[in-house]
Design a protein around this motif. Structure first.
Motif, PDB file in Angstrom:
ATOM      1  N   LEU A  58      42.002  50.467  34.586  1.00 30.74           N
ATOM      2  CA  LEU A  58      42.088  49.066  34.160  1.00 30.74           C
ATOM      3  C   LEU A  58      40.815  48.275  34.449  1.00 30.74           C
ATOM      4  O   LEU A  58      40.750  47.079  34.180  1.00 30.74           O
ATOM      5  N   HIS A  59      39.802  48.903  35.024  1.00 35.81           N
ATOM      6  CA  HIS A  59      38.552  48.194  35.351  1.00 35.81           C
ATOM      7  C   HIS A  59      37.787  47.882  34.069  1.00 35.81           C
ATOM      8  O   HIS A  59      37.490  48.791  33.294  1.00 35.81           O
ATOM      9  N   ASP A  60      37.470  46.606  33.875  1.00 34.94           N
ATOM     10  CA  ASP A  60      36.780  46.294  32.614  1.00 34.94           C
ATOM     11  C   ASP A  60      35.515  45.447  32.755  1.00 34.94           C
ATOM     12  O   ASP A  60      34.886  45.115  31.756  1.00 34.94           O
ATOM     13  N   SER A  98      33.976  54.117  29.664  1.00 38.35           N
ATOM     14  CA  SER A  98      33.769  53.665  31.031  1.00 38.35           C
ATOM     15  C   SER A  98      34.918  54.175  31.897  1.00 38.35           C
ATOM     16  O   SER A  98      36.061  54.218  31.446  1.00 38.35           O
ATOM     17  N   THR A 111      37.743  58.056  40.323  1.00 43.50           N
ATOM     18  CA  THR A 111      37.522  59.505  40.279  1.00 43.50           C
ATOM     19  C   THR A 111      38.727  60.195  39.627  1.00 43.50           C
ATOM     20  O   THR A 111      38.602  61.278  39.077  1.00 43.50           O
TER      21      THR A 111
HETATM   22  C1  B12 Z   1      37.105  44.631  40.807  1.00 33.66           C
HETATM   23  C2  B12 Z   1      37.756  45.950  41.172  1.00 33.66           C
HETATM   24  C3  B12 Z   1      39.103  46.137  40.833  1.00 33.66           C
HETATM   25  C4  B12 Z   1      39.878  45.144  39.987  1.00 33.66           C
HETATM   26  C5  B12 Z   1      39.464  45.343  38.508  1.00 33.66           C
HETATM   27  C6  B12 Z   1      39.505  44.058  37.706  1.00 33.66           C
HETATM   28  C7  B12 Z   1      38.881  44.229  36.357  1.00 33.66           C
HETATM   29  N1  B12 Z   1      39.355  43.430  35.419  1.00 33.66           N
HETATM   30  O1  B12 Z   1      38.003  45.044  36.123  1.00 33.66           O
HETATM   31  C8  B12 Z   1      41.364  45.569  40.281  1.00 33.66           C
HETATM   32  C9  B12 Z   1      41.904  44.720  41.424  1.00 33.66           C
HETATM   33  C10 B12 Z   1      42.326  45.472  39.105  1.00 33.66           C
HETATM   34  C11 B12 Z   1      41.167  46.995  40.789  1.00 33.66           C
HETATM   35  C12 B12 Z   1      42.206  47.889  40.853  1.00 33.66           C
HETATM   36  C13 B12 Z   1      42.089  49.155  41.439  1.00 33.66           C
HETATM   37  N2  B12 Z   1      41.006  49.658  42.042  1.00 33.66           N
HETATM   38 CO1  B12 Z   1      39.233  48.848  41.916  1.00 33.66          CO
HETATM   39  N3  B12 Z   1      37.549  48.101  42.221  1.00 33.66           N
HETATM   40  C14 B12 Z   1      37.006  46.956  41.869  1.00 33.66           C
HETATM   41  C15 B12 Z   1      35.553  46.866  42.417  1.00 33.66           C
HETATM   42  C16 B12 Z   1      35.586  45.995  43.659  1.00 33.66           C
HETATM   43  C17 B12 Z   1      34.497  46.319  41.482  1.00 33.66           C
HETATM   44  C18 B12 Z   1      34.360  47.026  40.138  1.00 33.66           C
HETATM   45  C19 B12 Z   1      33.421  46.210  39.277  1.00 33.66           C
HETATM   46  O2  B12 Z   1      33.858  45.417  38.459  1.00 33.66           O
HETATM   47  N4  B12 Z   1      32.100  46.338  39.519  1.00 33.66           N
HETATM   48  C20 B12 Z   1      31.063  45.547  38.835  1.00 33.66           C
HETATM   49  C21 B12 Z   1      30.666  46.219  37.527  1.00 33.66           C
HETATM   50  C22 B12 Z   1      29.619  45.374  36.825  1.00 33.66           C
HETATM   51  O3  B12 Z   1      30.104  47.486  37.849  1.00 33.66           O
HETATM   52  P1  B12 Z   1      30.592  48.839  37.158  1.00 33.66           P
HETATM   53  O4  B12 Z   1      31.978  48.722  36.694  1.00 33.66           O
HETATM   54  O5  B12 Z   1      30.202  49.983  38.014  1.00 33.66           O
HETATM   55  O6  B12 Z   1      29.709  48.889  35.812  1.00 33.66           O
HETATM   56  C23 B12 Z   1      28.297  49.085  35.784  1.00 33.66           C
HETATM   57  C24 B12 Z   1      27.891  50.560  35.655  1.00 33.66           C
HETATM   58  O7  B12 Z   1      28.792  51.455  36.254  1.00 33.66           O
HETATM   59  C25 B12 Z   1      27.689  50.755  34.181  1.00 33.66           C
HETATM   60  N5  B12 Z   1      28.821  51.133  33.332  1.00 33.66           N
HETATM   61  C26 B12 Z   1      30.130  50.819  33.442  1.00 33.66           C
HETATM   62  N6  B12 Z   1      30.804  51.283  32.381  1.00 33.66           N
HETATM   63  C27 B12 Z   1      29.930  51.897  31.583  1.00 33.66           C
HETATM   64  C28 B12 Z   1      30.102  52.544  30.364  1.00 33.66           C
HETATM   65  C29 B12 Z   1      28.994  53.122  29.732  1.00 33.66           C
HETATM   66  C30 B12 Z   1      29.175  53.812  28.432  1.00 33.66           C
HETATM   67  C31 B12 Z   1      27.725  53.056  30.342  1.00 33.66           C
HETATM   68  C32 B12 Z   1      26.568  53.708  29.698  1.00 33.66           C
HETATM   69  C33 B12 Z   1      27.537  52.389  31.556  1.00 33.66           C
HETATM   70  C34 B12 Z   1      28.646  51.821  32.162  1.00 33.66           C
HETATM   71  O8  B12 Z   1      27.205  49.497  33.745  1.00 33.66           O
HETATM   72  C35 B12 Z   1      27.838  48.452  34.480  1.00 33.66           C
HETATM   73  C36 B12 Z   1      26.866  47.329  34.668  1.00 33.66           C
HETATM   74  O9  B12 Z   1      25.687  47.717  35.294  1.00 33.66           O
HETATM   75  C37 B12 Z   1      35.261  48.376  42.722  1.00 33.66           C
HETATM   76  C38 B12 Z   1      34.211  48.638  43.788  1.00 33.66           C
HETATM   77  C39 B12 Z   1      32.893  49.116  43.210  1.00 33.66           C
HETATM   78  N7  B12 Z   1      31.864  49.052  44.028  1.00 33.66           N
HETATM   79  O10 B12 Z   1      32.772  49.551  42.086  1.00 33.66           O
HETATM   80  C40 B12 Z   1      36.666  48.888  43.086  1.00 33.66           C
HETATM   81  C41 B12 Z   1      37.016  50.375  42.932  1.00 33.66           C
HETATM   82  C42 B12 Z   1      36.432  50.945  41.635  1.00 33.66           C
HETATM   83  N8  B12 Z   1      38.482  50.357  42.829  1.00 33.66           N
HETATM   84  C43 B12 Z   1      39.039  51.311  43.480  1.00 33.66           C
HETATM   85  C44 B12 Z   1      40.444  51.530  43.557  1.00 33.66           C
HETATM   86  C45 B12 Z   1      40.880  52.634  44.482  1.00 33.66           C
HETATM   87  C46 B12 Z   1      41.350  50.757  42.797  1.00 33.66           C
HETATM   88  C47 B12 Z   1      42.874  50.926  42.745  1.00 33.66           C
HETATM   89  C48 B12 Z   1      43.369  52.377  42.655  1.00 33.66           C
HETATM   90  C49 B12 Z   1      43.443  50.195  43.986  1.00 33.66           C
HETATM   91  C50 B12 Z   1      44.943  50.314  44.180  1.00 33.66           C
HETATM   92  N9  B12 Z   1      45.319  50.916  45.284  1.00 33.66           N
HETATM   93  O11 B12 Z   1      45.722  49.896  43.351  1.00 33.66           O
HETATM   94  C51 B12 Z   1      43.257  50.108  41.482  1.00 33.66           C
HETATM   95  C52 B12 Z   1      43.303  50.963  40.209  1.00 33.66           C
HETATM   96  C53 B12 Z   1      43.829  50.215  39.013  1.00 33.66           C
HETATM   97  C54 B12 Z   1      43.604  51.011  37.729  1.00 33.66           C
HETATM   98  N10 B12 Z   1      44.598  51.785  37.297  1.00 33.66           N
HETATM   99  O12 B12 Z   1      42.544  50.955  37.161  1.00 33.66           O
HETATM  100  C55 B12 Z   1      38.012  52.232  44.145  1.00 33.66           C
HETATM  101  C56 B12 Z   1      37.838  53.551  43.382  1.00 33.66           C
HETATM  102  C57 B12 Z   1      37.743  54.743  44.323  1.00 33.66           C
HETATM  103  C58 B12 Z   1      37.538  56.010  43.570  1.00 33.66           C
HETATM  104  N11 B12 Z   1      36.586  56.766  44.046  1.00 33.66           N
HETATM  105  O13 B12 Z   1      38.196  56.356  42.624  1.00 33.66           O
HETATM  106  C59 B12 Z   1      36.748  51.319  44.191  1.00 33.66           C
HETATM  107  C60 B12 Z   1      35.406  52.093  44.127  1.00 33.66           C
HETATM  108  C61 B12 Z   1      36.841  50.503  45.529  1.00 33.66           C
HETATM  109  C62 B12 Z   1      36.562  51.347  46.744  1.00 33.66           C
HETATM  110  N12 B12 Z   1      35.350  51.313  47.264  1.00 33.66           N
HETATM  111  O14 B12 Z   1      37.430  52.044  47.216  1.00 33.66           O
HETATM  112  N13 B12 Z   1      39.887  47.212  41.170  1.00 33.66           N
END
Ligand code: B12
Length: 222
Positions: free
Chosen positions: A100-102, A145, A149
């Motif tokens: 659900l991460h967007d 995206s 894991t």
């Molecule tokens: C916000 C967040 C949430 C929010 C999401 C809200 C939303 N609308 O997105 C909520 C609260 C819903 C959530 C839920 C969960 N989350 Co969460 N979440 C996060 C958090 C804190 C930030 C993610 C984020 O938005 N980052 C900012 C964006 C800009 O970065 P990004 O997504 O990485 O994207 C960048 C790049 O990766 C890349 N990119 C991304 N997509 C794509 C696609 C393409 C094609 C390309 C080329 C590049 C690219 O470009 C982006 C910009 O530079 C992360 C921690 C983290 N450090 O990532 C945890 C994290 C991802 N979550 C985690 C977990 C465990 C969960 C839950 C399972 C928690 C639970 N017990 O319920 C649930 C799962 C729900 C589900 N089924 O998806 C863990 C994942 C652990 C793992 N290894 O799998 C993390 C890493 C937290 C942690 N450190 O433990 N979460």
């Protein structure tokens, strides 16, 4: 405290209104939108992830932080869009099944749109059939995206489904998200991987054979 520090604090604390106020303030002070994004919002979300991992905060707190980040991003959006680039292709983008991460996906979509690509946003929790349908409907690139894991493995299903539908020759597949690596992209047969939203733009240009200024960050087979 500087605007960047206050923006950072607002996102970590999940204060959407304060995040908006600090974003407005930053823009008014002439801080580039890219800097507010990279040094304010992105760093804050990274810290939110760390706090969650350390058990300091829980899902509801992550959710309000995500909302604060999205509120700020809505203000930055017009500043991040660069409309000087000609239309270059259609990209169907979505977060894979079960995920659900967007925020990252939206950021990539926004950057691609700003670079002249037509975006078909498939949303979150996107099943393989929906990606296949988008490819069949004329997408030049399927972009996936994944932030978990446990869901990144669903990317392989999409590549296989596109292949089984006989569409693999005419659609490029790119992947990204925090747990994704180039090695993983190669393993599942994707055409490329990028670590950030801006390198995602260069990646998509490259896989489509459009001319790209030489720099690093995005990788795709030659
Ligand atoms: C916000 C967040 C949430 C929010 C999401 C809200 C939303 N609308 O997105 C909520 C609260 C819903 C959530 C839920 C969960 N989350 Co969460 N979440 C996060 C958090 C804190 C930030 C993610 C984020 O938005 N980052 C900012 C964006 C800009 O970065 P990004 O997504 O990485 O994207 C960048 C790049 O990766 C890349 N990119 C991304 N997509 C794509 C696609 C393409 C094609 C390309 C080329 C590049 C690219 O470009 C982006 C910009 O530079 C992360 C921690 C983290 N450090 O990532 C945890 C994290 C991802 N979550 C985690 C977990 C465990 C969960 C839950 C399972 C928690 C639970 N017990 O319920 C649930 C799962 C729900 C589900 N089924 O998806 C863990 C994942 C652990 C793992 N290894 O799998 C993390 C890493 C937290 C942690 N450190 O433990 N979460």
């Amino acid at each position: 405290m500087s605007v960047l520090d206050q923006l950072h604090a607002a996102v970590v604390d999940g204060q959407a209104r304060e995040a908006v106020a600090q974003t407005e303030q930053g823009l008014a002070e002439g801080i580039p939108a890219e800097r507010l994004l990279e040094d304010g919002l992105m760093v804050a979300m990274k810290d939110v992830g760390r706090l969650f991992e350390e058990g300091e905060i829980f899902v509801p707190e992550m959710l309000v932080s995500a909302h604060a980040m999205k509120s700020s991003l809505a203000l930055l959006r017009p500043h991040l869009l660069d409309s000087n680039v000609a239309s270059s292709g259609r990209v169907a983008i979505g977060t894979v099944k079960g995920d659900l991460h967007d925020i990252g996906k939206n950021l990539v979509a926004m950057m691609l749109q700003g670079s002249g690509f037509e975006i078909v946003d498939l949303g979150v929790d996107v099943y393989p059939e929906k990606f296949v349908e988008a490819a069949r409907d004329g997408a030049d690139v399927v972009a996936m995206s994944a932030l978990l894991t446990t869901t990144m493995t669903n990317m392989r299903e999409v590549v296989d489904a596109i292949d089984s539908a006989g569409l693999r020759d005419r659609v490029r597949v790119v992947v990204g998200g925090a747990p994704i690596t180039q090695t993983y992209a190669d393993e599942i047969g994707a055409d490329g991987y990028a670590k950030t939203a801006s390198s995602a733009v260069r990646l998509v240009q490259r896989v489509l054979g459009l001319s790209v200024p030489a720099d690093g960050g995005a990788t795709a087979p030659a």
